[in-house]
Design an enzyme around this catalytic site. Sequence first.
Site, PDB file in Angstrom:
ATOM      1  N   LYS A  76      48.596 -13.560  10.070  1.00  0.00           N
ATOM      2  CA  LYS A  76      48.820 -14.995  10.198  1.00  0.00           C
ATOM      3  C   LYS A  76      47.899 -15.769   9.261  1.00  0.00           C
ATOM      4  CE  LYS A  76      50.338 -14.812  15.020  1.00  0.00           C
ATOM      5  NZ  LYS A  76      51.688 -15.327  14.777  1.00  0.00           N
ATOM      6  N   ARG A  81      57.420 -11.144  22.352  1.00  0.00           N
ATOM      7  CA  ARG A  81      58.739 -10.920  22.959  1.00  0.00           C
ATOM      8  C   ARG A  81      58.950  -9.459  23.328  1.00  0.00           C
ATOM      9  NH1 ARG A  81      61.296 -13.876  17.930  1.00  0.00           N
ATOM     10  NH2 ARG A  81      59.446 -15.079  18.432  1.00  0.00           N
TER      11      ARG A  81
END
Length: 532
Positions: free
Chosen positions: A305, A379
């Site tokens: 990130k 997820r």
Amino acid sequence: MFDYRHGTRCVRFISQFKIARADCVARGPPRRVNDPKLCVVRDKGLVLGVYYNQHVKGEGAILTASAQKYDQKCGGKLWKQLKLTPIPRLGEYRVFYDLDSYYGYVAVAGLGTECLRYNTVEQLDESKEAIRIAAGLGTEALHKFRPSVIHVESFGDAEAAAEGATLSTWKFQEYKSAKSDQLVFKPKLELYDDCDFDGWKIGALKAESQNLARYLQEMPANLLNPTSFAKIAVELLCELDINVEVKTQGWAASHEMRGFVAIGKSSVQPPLYVEISYFGADECTRPLVLIGKGVTFDSGSLDLKPLKELQYMKGDMAGAACVLAIVRAAAILKLPVNIRGILPLCELMPSGRSPKFGDVVSSAFGKSIHIRLPSREGRLLIADSLVYARNYWPKFILDIGTMSKELIDTLGGAACGCYTNCEELFCYAAAAGGHTGDRIWRMPLWQFYEQRIKDCHTADVANTGHDQLGDSPNCAAFLKQFVCDSKWIHFDTYNVAYTKGLDFPYLHRGMTGRPTRTVIELMYQLLVDSKL
């Protein structure tokens, strides 16, 4: 003066002319008469309110009932001094000093107009929100003086006043030195001139639960890893007779949670699967299952990130923090409901064992998952937990997690994204959000997005679509594949997990702990209508 005995002249000093002290006069310093009321240290504060009606001819400002009573006690000083300044509107306040012999300082916060009600367009109870703002700003203004006690009037709703006051006075100071000048002790908050103590306690508990979630989110990742998070859960919950089970990576592998295992093995910190159980109803009552994403630090793995995002990734376990705080609040309130909380805890770090682009893992549901982007790890944890939650035959499943940053550009900090396959459940959640001021906004759960995540030649589904746009509904469509026939609601809280202090006057810069209060209120709403 002439001395006849010696025939010389001598001088006498003024001190020799003083009258000698008589034996009947008490020796010691002179006595002073003190007024006990004037000598007491006045370190107490008081928060009152004032309405301002813009469209009223003449004097549009009206003190609240409690403020009017106080004004009479202090001989009208409050109103006289308030009129010397511009009347505070909603979001403003004034502080006055030395109005009476008990309170050292009094804050008068603006409540706006008296006509605020539930706004169907805004999906918000504006009256309750105005009370939170007034109580929060007034309490924060007095907090700077470091008082021992702050009395807050109810403004007509003790629960909302307690929420605003408790949220605004919280600061993360866990690792500051005890001798630090910046260390500010939290004052004791008490209800003033009202008998709704139950409402005050409930509001304070809701806000304290959200503060607990904020505390966990603010903890640095080197101190809050999966193991220390599990220890905190045991310490906080076991004393309330809540069952806490801590399960290892081997247990998860035996239950075919290969997505969770693939993410957890990327770090030297061992992943843990924590399950918390609260039984407030009889054992035959079907539970509701709460799932919280618990990535204690999300580096993005090989899909690292950007630096601006990494500084907030210590709070990527916001979902797990909310679930822990919600279950704890339910136990303290003794809600007649059974709750199963599922917290998949792990770290995602770049290493030789990190998930790679294009990896394929299988789930207990029998579907294979193509890891299109390793940074979309949350997820995978929730998907395994959704399959596992079906073992409890739940009334409904609610999962919370920071999933997609694109909601920052669409919703900002106004509301978290909500996806659900049950219309009734959404209506209750929306009503709860309007009541607490922490709103939700329904997002589409359409086949259009299912086709995106099924567009995969390697496996049954991919953890995201080819196109990065629409990533939040893509995530919801992915999770829907593992829900089957259960009632389910998903909160994507990435955009509301952190605030710069501009979204709500009673929430300062930092982690927010949202939507803890909304989920607690959701359970209340369902219990009142006998849905749980």
